[in-house]
Scaffold this motif. Structure first.
Motif, PDB file in Angstrom:
ATOM      1  N   VAL A  83      36.865  13.471  23.648  1.00 23.46           N
ATOM      2  CA  VAL A  83      35.559  13.884  23.167  1.00 23.46           C
ATOM      3  C   VAL A  83      34.873  12.669  22.562  1.00 23.46           C
ATOM      4  CG1 VAL A  83      34.366  15.364  21.520  1.00 23.46           C
ATOM      5  CG2 VAL A  83      36.389  16.206  22.697  1.00 23.46           C
ATOM      6  N   ASP A  84      33.601  12.486  22.858  1.00 21.85           N
ATOM      7  CA  ASP A  84      32.838  11.384  22.289  1.00 21.85           C
ATOM      8  C   ASP A  84      32.470  11.731  20.847  1.00 21.85           C
ATOM      9  OD1 ASP A  84      31.209   9.257  21.686  1.00 21.85           O
ATOM     10  OD2 ASP A  84      29.608   9.845  23.060  1.00 21.85           O
ATOM     11  N   LEU A  85      33.044  11.007  19.908  1.00 20.63           N
ATOM     12  CA  LEU A  85      32.803  11.262  18.489  1.00 20.63           C
ATOM     13  C   LEU A  85      31.835  10.253  17.880  1.00 20.63           C
ATOM     14  CD1 LEU A  85      36.482  12.017  17.441  1.00 20.63           C
ATOM     15  CD2 LEU A  85      34.678  13.665  17.959  1.00 20.63           C
ATOM     16  N   SER A  86      31.219   9.419  18.706  1.00 18.59           N
ATOM     17  CA  SER A  86      30.364   8.349  18.185  1.00 18.59           C
ATOM     18  C   SER A  86      29.120   8.865  17.469  1.00 18.59           C
ATOM     19  CB  SER A  86      29.953   7.406  19.317  1.00 18.59           C
ATOM     20  OG  SER A  86      29.174   8.088  20.283  1.00 18.59           O
ATOM     21  N   LYS A  87      28.663  10.057  17.797  1.00 17.00           N
ATOM     22  CA  LYS A  87      27.472  10.611  17.150  1.00 17.00           C
ATOM     23  C   LYS A  87      27.800  11.730  16.157  1.00 17.00           C
ATOM     24  CE  LYS A  87      24.537   9.198  20.830  1.00 17.00           C
ATOM     25  NZ  LYS A  87      23.612   9.449  21.856  1.00 17.00           N
ATOM     26  N   ALA A  88      29.080  11.915  15.898  1.00 16.74           N
ATOM     27  CA  ALA A  88      29.499  12.956  14.957  1.00 16.74           C
ATOM     28  C   ALA A  88      29.064  12.584  13.537  1.00 16.74           C
ATOM     29  CB  ALA A  88      31.016  13.146  15.006  1.00 16.74           C
ATOM     30  N   HIS A  89      28.690  13.577  12.760  1.00 14.96           N
ATOM     31  CA  HIS A  89      28.328  13.365  11.356  1.00 14.96           C
ATOM     32  C   HIS A  89      29.557  13.668  10.505  1.00 14.96           C
ATOM     33  CE1 HIS A  89      26.077  13.309   7.651  1.00 14.96           C
ATOM     34  NE2 HIS A  89      26.573  14.494   7.346  1.00 14.96           N
ATOM     35  N   TRP A  90      30.216  12.624  10.030  1.00 13.53           N
ATOM     36  CA  TRP A  90      31.447  12.752   9.261  1.00 13.53           C
ATOM     37  C   TRP A  90      31.128  12.885   7.778  1.00 13.53           C
ATOM     38  CZ3 TRP A  90      35.924  13.333  11.829  1.00 13.53           C
ATOM     39  CH2 TRP A  90      35.955  12.943  13.163  1.00 13.53           C
ATOM     40  N   PHE A  91      31.899  13.696   7.094  1.00 12.80           N
ATOM     41  CA  PHE A  91      31.731  13.829   5.649  1.00 12.80           C
ATOM     42  C   PHE A  91      33.086  14.071   5.006  1.00 12.80           C
ATOM     43  CE2 PHE A  91      31.491  18.075   7.337  1.00 12.80           C
ATOM     44  CZ  PHE A  91      32.126  18.863   6.413  1.00 12.80           C
ATOM     45  N   LYS A  92      33.136  13.827   3.705  1.00 13.34           N
ATOM     46  CA  LYS A  92      34.367  14.099   2.964  1.00 13.34           C
ATOM     47  C   LYS A  92      34.023  14.921   1.735  1.00 13.34           C
ATOM     48  CE  LYS A  92      34.216   9.430   1.130  1.00 13.34           C
ATOM     49  NZ  LYS A  92      34.930   8.177   1.040  1.00 13.34           N
ATOM     50  N   SER A  93      35.018  15.455   1.107  1.00 14.24           N
ATOM     51  CA  SER A  93      34.839  16.322  -0.044  1.00 14.24           C
ATOM     52  C   SER A  93      34.087  15.615  -1.159  1.00 14.24           C
ATOM     53  CB  SER A  93      36.206  16.786  -0.560  1.00 14.24           C
ATOM     54  OG  SER A  93      36.068  17.459  -1.792  1.00 14.24           O
ATOM     55  N   SER A  94      33.251  16.363  -1.831  1.00 14.60           N
ATOM     56  CA  SER A  94      32.561  15.812  -3.000  1.00 14.60           C
ATOM     57  C   SER A  94      33.558  15.519  -4.121  1.00 14.60           C
ATOM     58  CB  SER A  94      31.486  16.779  -3.490  1.00 14.60           C
ATOM     59  OG  SER A  94      32.077  18.017  -3.858  1.00 14.60           O
ATOM     60  N   ARG A  95      34.747  16.064  -4.034  1.00 13.52           N
ATOM     61  CA  ARG A  95      35.794  15.824  -5.031  1.00 13.52           C
ATOM     62  C   ARG A  95      36.565  14.538  -4.770  1.00 13.52           C
ATOM     63  NH1 ARG A  95      38.427  21.356  -7.068  1.00 13.52           N
ATOM     64  NH2 ARG A  95      36.519  22.563  -7.215  1.00 13.52           N
ATOM     65  N   SER A  96      36.219  13.827  -3.715  1.00 12.58           N
ATOM     66  CA  SER A  96      36.956  12.607  -3.381  1.00 12.58           C
ATOM     67  C   SER A  96      36.706  11.496  -4.385  1.00 12.58           C
ATOM     68  CB  SER A  96      36.580  12.128  -1.982  1.00 12.58           C
ATOM     69  OG  SER A  96      35.246  11.661  -1.971  1.00 12.58           O
ATOM     70  N   GLY A  97      35.623  11.589  -5.143  1.00  9.57           N
ATOM     71  CA  GLY A  97      35.343  10.608  -6.181  1.00  9.57           C
ATOM     72  C   GLY A  97      35.029   9.224  -5.640  1.00  9.57           C
ATOM     73  N   GLY A  98      34.600   9.131  -4.401  1.00  8.34           N
ATOM     74  CA  GLY A  98      34.243   7.842  -3.831  1.00  8.34           C
ATOM     75  C   GLY A  98      35.419   7.028  -3.337  1.00  8.34           C
ATOM     76  N   SER A  99      36.605   7.569  -3.449  1.00  4.99           N
ATOM     77  CA  SER A  99      37.798   6.872  -2.976  1.00  4.99           C
ATOM     78  C   SER A  99      37.763   6.740  -1.458  1.00  4.99           C
ATOM     79  CB  SER A  99      39.039   7.657  -3.396  1.00  4.99           C
ATOM     80  OG  SER A  99      40.190   7.109  -2.789  1.00  4.99           O
ATOM     81  N   LYS A 100      38.373   5.678  -0.951  1.00  3.53           N
ATOM     82  CA  LYS A 100      38.438   5.503   0.501  1.00  3.53           C
ATOM     83  C   LYS A 100      39.701   6.144   1.073  1.00  3.53           C
ATOM     84  CE  LYS A 100      35.517   1.554   0.865  1.00  3.53           C
ATOM     85  NZ  LYS A 100      34.954   0.838   1.941  1.00  3.53           N
TER      86      LYS A 100
END
Length: 68
Positions: free
Chosen positions: A3-20
């Protein structure tokens, strides 16, 4: 399935605290859900069907994956 994921909008939890050190999620046009490691955005990603994703999130909400 590739599947082409190049245009996917990725997000992470707001609880991640900016961690990578996070998991990112993308809701794909196919209805499937992509999951990847935020430290390696060009690396491999997992793809789940809507039913698989629903079962996983239900398990999380039910405490199925709690560590003792």
């Amino acid at each position: 399935m590739n599947v082409d994921l190049s245009k996917a909008h990725w997000f992470k939890s707001s609880r991640s605290g900016g961690s990578k050190d996070c998991v990112e999620v993308a809701f794909l046009d196919s209805g499937h859900v992509g999951v990847r490691d935020s430290k390696n955005p060009t690396g491999p990603a997992l793809e789940f069907t809507p039913g698989e994703w629903d079962a996983f999130t239900a398990g999380v909400n039910d405490g199925e994956f709690e560590r003792s």
